[in-house]
Write a protein that holds these residues in place. Structure first.
Motif, short mmCIF file in Angstrom:
data_model
loop_
_atom_site.label_atom_id
_atom_site.label_comp_id
_atom_site.label_asym_id
_atom_site.label_seq_id
_atom_site.Cartn_x
_atom_site.Cartn_y
_atom_site.Cartn_z
N VAL A 196 -1.99 14.31 -2.19
CA VAL A 196 -1.49 13.10 -1.41
C VAL A 196 -2.32 11.98 -1.54
O VAL A 196 -3.57 12.05 -1.13
CB VAL A 196 -1.34 13.63 0.21
N ILE A 197 -2.09 10.99 -2.28
CA ILE A 197 -2.87 10.00 -2.28
C ILE A 197 -2.35 8.49 -1.79
O ILE A 197 -1.12 8.28 -1.70
CB ILE A 197 -2.84 9.73 -3.93
N VAL A 198 -3.25 7.85 -1.40
CA VAL A 198 -3.13 6.47 -0.92
C VAL A 198 -3.83 5.44 -1.57
O VAL A 198 -4.78 5.42 -1.64
CB VAL A 198 -3.50 6.42 0.66
N GLY A 199 -2.96 4.43 -2.05
CA GLY A 199 -3.64 3.09 -2.66
C GLY A 199 -2.71 1.99 -2.80
O GLY A 199 -1.58 2.06 -2.46
N ALA A 200 -3.72 0.89 -2.90
CA ALA A 200 -3.01 -0.46 -3.24
C ALA A 200 -2.01 -0.19 -4.42
O ALA A 200 -2.45 0.34 -5.15
CB ALA A 200 -3.84 -1.51 -3.15
N SER A 201 -0.64 -0.89 -4.25
CA SER A 201 -0.10 -0.50 -5.75
C SER A 201 -0.69 -1.32 -6.72
O SER A 201 -0.57 -0.76 -8.08
CB SER A 201 1.47 -1.50 -5.53
N SER A 202 -1.26 -2.33 -6.57
CA SER A 202 -2.02 -3.10 -7.66
C SER A 202 -3.19 -2.27 -8.19
O SER A 202 -3.33 -1.96 -9.58
CB SER A 202 -2.67 -4.30 -7.18
N THR A 203 -3.86 -1.25 -7.25
CA THR A 203 -4.94 -0.35 -7.93
C THR A 203 -4.24 0.86 -8.55
O THR A 203 -4.76 1.42 -9.55
CB THR A 203 -5.67 0.24 -6.60
N LEU A 204 -2.97 1.27 -8.06
CA LEU A 204 -2.59 2.33 -9.10
C LEU A 204 -1.98 1.94 -10.22
O LEU A 204 -2.23 2.61 -11.21
CB LEU A 204 -1.24 2.74 -8.05
N LEU A 205 -1.51 0.76 -10.21
CA LEU A 205 -1.16 0.16 -11.46
C LEU A 205 -2.14 0.20 -12.40
O LEU A 205 -2.02 0.72 -13.92
CB LEU A 205 -0.34 -1.01 -11.52
N ARG A 206 -3.54 -0.11 -12.10
CA ARG A 206 -4.68 -0.26 -12.87
C ARG A 206 -5.03 1.02 -13.28
O ARG A 206 -5.61 1.22 -14.60
CB ARG A 206 -5.96 -0.69 -12.16
N VAL A 247 0.89 -1.05 0.07
CA VAL A 247 0.11 0.03 0.05
C VAL A 247 1.11 1.15 -0.02
O VAL A 247 1.88 1.27 0.78
CB VAL A 247 -0.90 -0.13 1.24
N ILE A 248 0.55 2.03 -0.85
CA ILE A 248 1.43 3.24 -1.01
C ILE A 248 0.92 4.65 -0.78
O ILE A 248 -0.08 5.02 -1.34
CB ILE A 248 2.00 3.27 -2.63
N ALA A 249 1.63 5.40 -0.04
CA ALA A 249 1.19 6.94 -0.06
C ALA A 249 2.07 7.68 -0.93
O ALA A 249 3.45 7.67 -0.93
CB ALA A 249 1.60 7.19 1.47
N LEU A 250 1.37 8.64 -1.69
CA LEU A 250 2.08 9.59 -2.49
C LEU A 250 2.15 10.83 -2.02
O LEU A 250 1.22 11.55 -1.57
CB LEU A 250 1.56 9.52 -4.14
N PHE A 251 3.52 11.43 -1.95
CA PHE A 251 3.69 12.71 -1.27
C PHE A 251 4.53 13.88 -2.31
O PHE A 251 5.50 13.57 -2.66
CB PHE A 251 4.41 12.62 -0.02
N PRO A 252 3.56 14.77 -2.72
CA PRO A 252 4.30 16.14 -3.53
C PRO A 252 5.49 16.42 -2.47
O PRO A 252 5.18 16.53 -1.26
CB PRO A 252 3.21 16.84 -3.73
#
Length: 249
Positions: A237-247, A143-148
């Motif tokens: 700032v986005i949080v998502g499962a890596s598999s969902t982000l890839l989709r 699960v990944i959090a993206l931070f600008p």
């Protein structure tokens, strides 16, 4: 295949105990079964602020490498904030090759394998995808959090509490992407905005809503429009499962 759905999270649980609880989660992040990672997005050039930066520093440099508040750069503020929740070994930073002159000083405490260098800045999409692929290879259940890297946040404990709750929600609902939204106090046209839809979940004082629409630096909207209750600033700032982000690609 089920399409990912983007929702936003606003409102903070007043019962959150700040740094103590964040440290507890971070310390547990190395335990088996914990898959929380972070990506710091630092590959941009920040052209809009260059006139001011030239006056202040006597040279052009990407804004994330500038110290506008205190002695730390915006990038260091972001990394230090993210590490309140995410262990250093699970935090990746994406930079551009043209930033090499700043990287050694700014990222001296980061593992080389967690500094991802892109040949050129190709904006946010490719800037997320490259470190995302590195993480998926190391942890397919991540699960990944993206931070600008260009945000200044005064109440860091409180803000990272939002990220913590978003990560917990995503671990239980892996087909969702969660973006943190802020209730606006002014019609700032240079910010990204979003329009919230129906409520998905209310958990204490944490509330998750569907996102009806994103507005990137909106034009043609009046101040009254933007200050309606369903309009929010998008923090990206986005949080998502890596598999969902890839989709999403």
């Amino acid at each position: 295949m089920e399409e990912p759905e983007t929702i936003c999270q606003i409102d903070m649980n007043e019962g959150f105990e700040g740094a103590t609880e964040l440290r507890g989660l971070r310390d547990r992040a190395g335990e088996r079964g914990n898959h929380l990672w972070g990506i710091v997005l630092a590959g941009g050039e920040g052209k809009r602020l260059q006139p001011y930066i030239r006056r202040r520093y006597g040279e052009e440099r990407p804004k994330q490498y500038c110290a506008f508040v205190g002695g730390r750069s915006m990038l260091r503020h972001t990394i230090d904030r993210a590490q309140m929740l995410i262990p250093r070994e699970r935090l990746l930073t994406i930079v551009s090759r043209s930033h090499n002159g700043y990287v050694a000083d700014q990222l001296h405490d980061q593992a080389p394998e967690n500094i991802i260098v892109q040949p050129f800045c190709r904006e946010t999409g490719p800037g997320v995808l490259l470190p995302l692929l590195h993480i998926v290879r190391r942890d397919p259940l991540s699960v990944i959090a993206l931070f600008p890297s260009d945000h200044f946040i005064l109440e860091e404990d409180r803000f990272m509490g939002f990220v913590k709750r978003a990560s917990e929600f995503v671990q239980e609902n892996r087909h969702y992407l969660v973006v943190l939204g802020v209730e606006p106090d002014r019609p700032e046209a240079e910010y990204g905005w979003m329009i919230k839809g129906g409520e998905v979940l209310r958990d204490g004082e944490n509330t998750f809503y569907r996102v009806r629409r994103f507005l990137e630096k909106p034009t043609g909207y009046t101040s009254r429009d933007l200050l309606q209750s369903e309009y929010l600033w998008s923090t990206m700032v986005i949080v998502g499962a890596s598999s969902t982000l890839l989709r999403a690609y």
